[in-house]
Design a protein around this motif. Structure first.
Motif, PDB file in Angstrom:
ATOM      1  N   ASP A   1       0.868  -1.174   0.000  1.00  0.00           N
ATOM      2  CA  ASP A   1       0.000   0.000   0.000  1.00  0.00           C
ATOM      3  C   ASP A   1       0.907   1.227   0.000  1.00  0.00           C
ATOM      4  N   PHE A   2       0.787   2.077  -0.989  1.00  0.00           N
ATOM      5  CA  PHE A   2       1.663   3.245  -1.054  1.00  0.00           C
ATOM      6  C   PHE A   2       1.360   4.255   0.050  1.00  0.00           C
ATOM      7  N   GLY A   3       0.199   4.178   0.680  1.00  0.00           N
ATOM      8  CA  GLY A   3      -0.146   5.088   1.764  1.00  0.00           C
ATOM      9  C   GLY A   3       0.615   4.798   3.046  1.00  0.00           C
ATOM     10  N   ALA A   4       0.990   3.560   3.258  1.00  0.00           N
ATOM     11  CA  ALA A   4       1.786   3.153   4.422  1.00  0.00           C
ATOM     12  C   ALA A   4       2.669   2.002   3.962  1.00  0.00           C
ATOM     13  N   PRO A   5       3.770   2.284   3.303  1.00  0.00           N
ATOM     14  CA  PRO A   5       4.564   1.219   2.698  1.00  0.00           C
ATOM     15  C   PRO A   5       5.210   0.257   3.694  1.00  0.00           C
ATOM     16  N   ARG A   6       5.666   0.759   4.861  1.00  0.00           N
ATOM     17  CA  ARG A   6       6.287  -0.148   5.822  1.00  0.00           C
ATOM     18  C   ARG A   6       6.273   0.490   7.199  1.00  0.00           C
ATOM     19  N   VAL A   7       6.414  -0.372   8.214  1.00  0.00           N
ATOM     20  CA  VAL A   7       6.510   0.103   9.594  1.00  0.00           C
ATOM     21  C   VAL A   7       7.428  -0.844  10.358  1.00  0.00           C
ATOM     22  N   LEU A   8       8.230  -0.276  11.234  1.00  0.00           N
ATOM     23  CA  LEU A   8       9.080  -1.062  12.118  1.00  0.00           C
ATOM     24  C   LEU A   8       8.409  -1.094  13.481  1.00  0.00           C
ATOM     25  N   VAL A   9       8.005  -2.282  13.906  1.00  0.00           N
ATOM     26  CA  VAL A   9       7.393  -2.459  15.218  1.00  0.00           C
ATOM     27  C   VAL A   9       8.489  -2.967  16.144  1.00  0.00           C
ATOM     28  N   ARG A  10       8.793  -2.187  17.173  1.00  0.00           N
ATOM     29  CA  ARG A  10       9.872  -2.533  18.101  1.00  0.00           C
ATOM     30  C   ARG A  10       9.366  -3.574  19.099  1.00  0.00           C
ATOM     31  N   LEU A  11       9.963  -4.770  19.011  1.00  0.00           N
ATOM     32  CA  LEU A  11       9.559  -5.893  19.856  1.00  0.00           C
ATOM     33  C   LEU A  11      10.796  -6.606  20.382  1.00  0.00           C
ATOM     34  N   ASP A  12      10.701  -7.159  21.590  1.00  0.00           N
ATOM     35  CA  ASP A  12      11.785  -8.015  22.060  1.00  0.00           C
ATOM     36  C   ASP A  12      11.585  -9.411  21.472  1.00  0.00           C
ATOM     37  N   GLU A  13      12.499 -10.318  21.753  1.00  0.00           N
ATOM     38  CA  GLU A  13      12.467 -11.645  21.099  1.00  0.00           C
ATOM     39  C   GLU A  13      11.199 -12.429  21.453  1.00  0.00           C
ATOM     40  N   THR A  14      10.771 -12.375  22.699  1.00  0.00           N
ATOM     41  CA  THR A  14       9.556 -13.089  23.103  1.00  0.00           C
ATOM     42  C   THR A  14       8.335 -12.517  22.394  1.00  0.00           C
ATOM     43  N   GLU A  15       8.231 -11.203  22.382  1.00  0.00           N
ATOM     44  CA  GLU A  15       7.110 -10.555  21.690  1.00  0.00           C
ATOM     45  C   GLU A  15       7.125 -10.884  20.209  1.00  0.00           C
ATOM     46  N   ARG A  16       8.316 -10.877  19.626  1.00  0.00           N
ATOM     47  CA  ARG A  16       8.435 -11.130  18.181  1.00  0.00           C
ATOM     48  C   ARG A  16       7.860 -12.494  17.824  1.00  0.00           C
ATOM     49  N   ARG A  17       8.213 -13.525  18.586  1.00  0.00           N
ATOM     50  CA  ARG A  17       7.683 -14.870  18.312  1.00  0.00           C
ATOM     51  C   ARG A  17       6.163 -14.897  18.461  1.00  0.00           C
ATOM     52  N   HIS A  18       5.667 -14.255  19.519  1.00  0.00           N
ATOM     53  CA  HIS A  18       4.223 -14.243  19.771  1.00  0.00           C
ATOM     54  C   HIS A  18       3.476 -13.505  18.652  1.00  0.00           C
ATOM     55  N   TRP A  19       3.989 -12.355  18.254  1.00  0.00           N
ATOM     56  CA  TRP A  19       3.333 -11.574  17.193  1.00  0.00           C
ATOM     57  C   TRP A  19       3.357 -12.331  15.876  1.00  0.00           C
ATOM     58  N   ARG A  20       4.477 -12.984  15.543  1.00  0.00           N
ATOM     59  CA  ARG A  20       4.524 -13.753  14.288  1.00  0.00           C
ATOM     60  C   ARG A  20       3.470 -14.846  14.305  1.00  0.00           C
ATOM     61  N   HIS A  21       3.319 -15.500  15.449  1.00  0.00           N
ATOM     62  CA  HIS A  21       2.298 -16.556  15.575  1.00  0.00           C
ATOM     63  C   HIS A  21       0.885 -15.990  15.368  1.00  0.00           C
ATOM     64  N   LEU A  22       0.610 -14.808  15.945  1.00  0.00           N
ATOM     65  CA  LEU A  22      -0.717 -14.212  15.805  1.00  0.00           C
ATOM     66  C   LEU A  22      -0.977 -13.685  14.402  1.00  0.00           C
ATOM     67  N   MET A  23       0.083 -13.321  13.673  1.00  0.00           N
ATOM     68  CA  MET A  23      -0.099 -12.765  12.327  1.00  0.00           C
ATOM     69  C   MET A  23      -0.191 -13.843  11.252  1.00  0.00           C
ATOM     70  N   GLU A  24       0.132 -15.085  11.589  1.00  0.00           N
ATOM     71  CA  GLU A  24       0.057 -16.162  10.590  1.00  0.00           C
ATOM     72  C   GLU A  24      -1.385 -16.367  10.149  1.00  0.00           C
ATOM     73  N   PRO A  25      -1.574 -16.644   8.872  1.00  0.00           N
ATOM     74  CA  PRO A  25      -2.938 -16.899   8.402  1.00  0.00           C
ATOM     75  C   PRO A  25      -3.482 -18.187   9.005  1.00  0.00           C
TER      76      PRO A  25
END
Length: 128
Positions: free
Chosen positions: A103-127
Motif C-alpha cells: 500500500d503506497f499510503g503506508a509502505p512499511r513500519v518497524l514495530v519494536r519488539l523483544d524476542e519473546t514478543e516477536r515470536r508471539h506476534w509472528r504466531h498471531l499474524m500467521e494466516p
C-alpha cells in the motif's frame, strides 16, 4: 518587503510553532493502552468487531485481532495509523519486526519488539 526579511519571518514563524508544539508536549509519540487501542481502531474501522488486543511492551503498537482477521495499529507522533494485515510481508529486524504493506499510503513500519514478543506476534499474524 525585501525577500531576506520575509524569509527570516517565515523561518522564524515555523521554528516558533515547532518549539511551541514541542514544549506543550504535542510532539511526543502516543502511548497506547488496550482501551485507547480499541478506540483508535474503531475510529479507523468502525464496522470491525474487535476480538483481542496485543500491545507491544513500549506501547507504540498494537496487534488487533478482529472477526475479519488481524490488523496493526501503531503510533505516528500523536496520532495513530491502522491497517488490516491482508496483503503484507514481514522481515525480522534487530529491533523487532519490519512489516511491508503493499500500500503506497503506508509502505512499511518497524514495530519494536523483544524476542519473546516477536515470536508471539509472528504466531498471531500467521494466516489461519
Amino acid at each position: 518587503m525585501p525577500l531576506e526579511v520575509m524569509l527570516a519571518l517565515v523561518i522564524g514563524g515555523i521554528a516558533g510553532i515547532a518549539l511551541l508544539l514541542h514544549l506543550s508536549g504535542r510532539s511526543n509519540q502516543r502511548v497506547l493502552t488496550p482501551e485507547i487501542a480499541r478506540e483508535e481502531w474503531r475510529r479507523h474501522f468502525p464496522d470491525d468487531m474487535i476480538v483481542d488486543v496485543t500491545l507491544a511492551h513500549d506501547g507504540h503498537a498494537a496487534l488487533m485481532r478482529t472477526e475479519t482477521g488481524p490488523g496493526l495499529l501503531w503510533a505516528l507522533g500523536a496520532d495513530t495509523v491502522a491497517r488490516h494485515l491482508m496483503d503484507f510481508d514481514w522481515l525480522d529486524h534487530p529491533k523487532g519486526l519490519e512489516i511491508f504493506f503493499h500500500d503506497f499510503g503506508a509502505p512499511r513500519v518497524l514495530v519494536r519488539l523483544d524476542e519473546t514478543e516477536r515470536r508471539h506476534w509472528r504466531h498471531l499474524m500467521e494466516p489461519a
